[in-house]
Design an enzyme around this catalytic site. Structure first.
Site, PDB file in Angstrom:
ATOM      1  N   VAL B 181      95.061 -41.383 -68.907  1.00 56.08           N
ATOM      2  CA  VAL B 181      94.751 -39.961 -69.040  1.00 56.08           C
ATOM      3  C   VAL B 181      93.471 -39.779 -69.870  1.00 56.08           C
ATOM      4  O   VAL B 181      92.557 -39.043 -69.488  1.00 56.08           O
ATOM      5  CB  VAL B 181      95.931 -39.220 -69.721  1.00 56.08           C
ATOM      6  N   HIS B 182      93.415 -40.481 -70.974  1.00 51.92           N
ATOM      7  CA  HIS B 182      92.275 -40.400 -71.889  1.00 51.92           C
ATOM      8  C   HIS B 182      90.976 -40.822 -71.192  1.00 51.92           C
ATOM      9  O   HIS B 182      89.964 -40.122 -71.229  1.00 51.92           O
ATOM     10  CB  HIS B 182      92.575 -41.321 -73.080  1.00 51.92           C
ATOM     11  N   PHE B 183      91.050 -41.952 -70.527  1.00 54.27           N
ATOM     12  CA  PHE B 183      89.884 -42.505 -69.852  1.00 54.27           C
ATOM     13  C   PHE B 183      89.430 -41.575 -68.723  1.00 54.27           C
ATOM     14  O   PHE B 183      88.252 -41.262 -68.583  1.00 54.27           O
ATOM     15  CB  PHE B 183      90.245 -43.893 -69.301  1.00 54.27           C
TER      16      PHE B 183
END
Ligand code: HEM
Ligand code: SF4
Ligand code: SF4
Ligand code: SF4
Lengths: 316, 234
Positions: B181-183
């Site tokens: 999700v972060h990436f």
């Protein structure tokens, strides 16, 4: 007496089993073997054992391990536990029989049980570090072992030990190298009372039945064979005079099976885990294909410029 | 209320485009050490996680070394993340607008960010990533230490080790999920990567995604009157 295995001949002999006879290989699939070998088993008759440790010595000798000279801790066990250099260990317990009010000295030869459903192999993450032959022998292949200790977590009998020297796991091999050339295990060969005998699994069951019958006739009404079904049966079995209470033999588990924690870890966690990660990556990709990137517009930059210049356009 | 998500280093450089400093060199180095450890941990851990991924151990020179190095990278990750935590926790405290933002998450996903409330330095999504990473890393280090047989095998029973490794693998799956999700957010929302590489973003980026933060910075620096803002100056 059980007919002893013949001494080896001096001529070269082809190995009786090999990589073609694998029925399981850790972290990998193996093709079903063409032929099924006869299942072998070692039978340990606890009622006949005199605790002399000849088997322990023979095991050290044959496997050329070098256990350290230990300290006397007031118990007969020596060393106090299985080690990477001690694949088998005589465990001694004193049990007060409440029925007869007599003290019984129970001696059990501890070591790998060569489970038909081996928890060690199920837990092992390294391809080919643990193998199971169709004759029932579960063997560790050291060049493939990564030393993670997962086999310890998988085993219901607390058997494998990791060496601090080469960081690989060790346990009883059932003398696979001897069995491969028609010999029995070194420990069985050395046993002076035939408390350890070796043969096909069927032979051993038959022999055990006679021993149980004999024990029963001597008043051990609960005598029986320990071949626990929870792990699919084992290729090392015990004749116990108190088969209803295996725990009294230095904690032999009553109903061993692969821990549900291990089943969950090696089962649903893996499939669900990889699915979740695959889906997460897939959703991200899909989102990008459908929605495209979220780009800063010229208007955004202009807004920022106005804001920082402090121009009061009152625009939002 | 003085915004506690402002950092002294954050400056606005007027111009075309406006440039806003977002991360110090220290914060960036700290972030990239953390990121590298997390990726290396994921790769080395996944090698042990599933047979189909065992080939990843070759990146680390074989299974033995993978097994050996993984927990040590974990130790690096823990301390490195601790640094990030101390730097960023304040700006990640939950605010009133975060609930509303999350409630209109559909608008965020469909690139209609105009419909969501203005947010400070971090939006609710970023805060959730931050807090779940924090919790998961604590779970991973503690279960990891319990499973670290090379040094700590004698301190736990086999049943405790079984629980530890199960918890560890579940937490690992979760944190890799959070990492995805972060990436993805970082690449989907264009203009974000320079925040962590060069330490700065454009004013337009800040206006579009973190307008409240931009307004607060403008107010603080006294460069703007803030009259275009929705809240009074000072
Ligand atoms: C934070 C400190 C960490 C420590 C001390 C640690 C330690 C360990 C240990 C000891 C193992 C068992 C294998 C071995 O002996 O190397 C392991 C397995 C594993 N670790 Fe970690 N780890 C940490 C963080 C992480 C992180 C952040 C991830 C994911 C990004 C991760 C993913 C995994 C995975 C997937 C496994 C395999 C589990 C399985 O086989 O089911 N670990 N870890
Ligand atoms: S330590 Fe045990 S589980 Fe790990 S690779 Fe070696 S044999 Fe397999
Ligand atoms: S007793 Fe333990 S080490 Fe031996 S085969 Fe069974 S699970 Fe594996
Ligand atoms: S079968 Fe061989 S390896 Fe196993 S305990 Fe006996 S002598 Fe040792």
């Amino acid at each position: 007496m059980f007919p002893p295995l013949p001494n080896p001949s001096t001529t070269d002999m082809a190995s009786r089993f090999s990589g073609k006879d694998l029925i399981r290989r850790s972290a990998s699939n193996v093709p079903a073997p063409e032929k099924q070998l006869t299942e072998v088993a070692k039978l340990i008759d606890v009622s006949k054992c005199i605790g002399c440790k000849a088997c322990q010595t023979a095991c050290i000798e044959w496997n050329d391990t070098h256990p350290q000279v230990g300290d006397f801790t007031g118990a007969f066990e020596n060393p106090p536990d299985l080690t990477p250099d001690m694949f088998t260990l005589m465990r001694y317990s004193e049990w007060d029989n409440p029925e007869t009010n007599e003290l019984e000295w129970l001696i059990r030869k501890d070591g790998c049980m060569h489970c038909a459903d081996p928890g060690c192999l199920k837990a092992c993450p390294a391809p080919g570090a643990i193998v199971q032959y169709s004759n029932g022998i579960v063997d560790f292949v050291h060049e493939n072992c990564i030393g993670c200790g997962y086999c310890i977590k998988g085993c219901p009998f607390n058997i494998p030990r990791i060496s601090k020297v080469d960081h690989t796991a060790y346990k009883c091999t059932l003398c696979s190298d001897r069995v491969a050339v028609g010999q029995g295990p070194a420990c069985a060969k050395a046993c002076p009372t035939q408390a350890i005998v070796f043969g096909t699994k069927d032979e051993m069951k038959g022999w055990a039945a006679k021993r149980v019958e004999d024990l029963k006739s001597r008043g051990f009404v609960n005598a029986g064979l320990y071949d626990p079904p929870g792990v699919g049966g084992t290729h090392v079995m015990y004749v116990l005079h108190h088969a209803d209470k295996p725990e009294i033999y230095s904690g032999l588990p009553k109903d061993p099976k692969i821990s549900p924690l291990v089943e969950a870890w090696k089962g649903v966690t893996k499939y669900a885990g990889l699915t979740v990660l695959g889906v997460a990556a897939g959703v991200g990709l899909l989102h990008h294909l459908i929605m495209g990137p979220n780009r800063v517009t010229e208007a955004d930059e202009e807004h920022a410029e106005e804001l920082t210049e402090g121009a009061s356009h009152g625009r939002r | 209320m003085a915004a506690d998500d402002l950092q002294p280093n954050e400056r606005i450089h007027p111009g075309k485009p406006v440039i806003v400093d977002r991360y110090t060199v220290g914060a960036r180095i700290n972030h990239w050490i953390t990121a590298a450890s997390l990726v290396l941990l994921a790769l080395s851990g996944l090698a042990m996680f599933h047979p189909s991924l065992f080939f990843l151990s070759r990146l680390f020179g074989g299974g033995q070394f993978t097994r050996f190095i993984h927990p040590w990278i974990g130790v690096v990750l823990f301390f490195s993340f601790l640094g990030l935590f101390l730097r960023f926790w304040k700006a990640n405290l939950w605010r009133r607008e975060d609930g509303t933002w999350l409630g209109r998450f559909r608008d965020v996903l469909t690139n209609h960010e105009d419909n969501v409330p203005e947010v400070g330095k971090y939006n609710a999504g970023q805060k959730l990533v931050f807090w779940s990473m924090s919790v998961l890393i604590v779970i991973l280090i503690s279960s990891g230490l319990l499973a670290w047989d090379q040094y700590f095998s004698q301190y736990t029973t086999i049943d405790q080790k079984r629980v530890a490794i199960l918890v560890h693998s579940l937490a690992a799956v979760a944190i890799i999920g959070v990492w995805i999700v972060h990436f993805y957010s970082a690449i989907w929302v264009r203009g974000t990567i320079p925040a962590m590489t060069r330490g700065r973003v454009t004013g337009g980026w800040a206006w579009r995604h973190h307008r409240k933060w931009l307004r607060e910075l403008v107010t603080k620096s006294g460069k703007g009157t803030g009259s275009s803002g929705s809240k009074p100056a000072e």
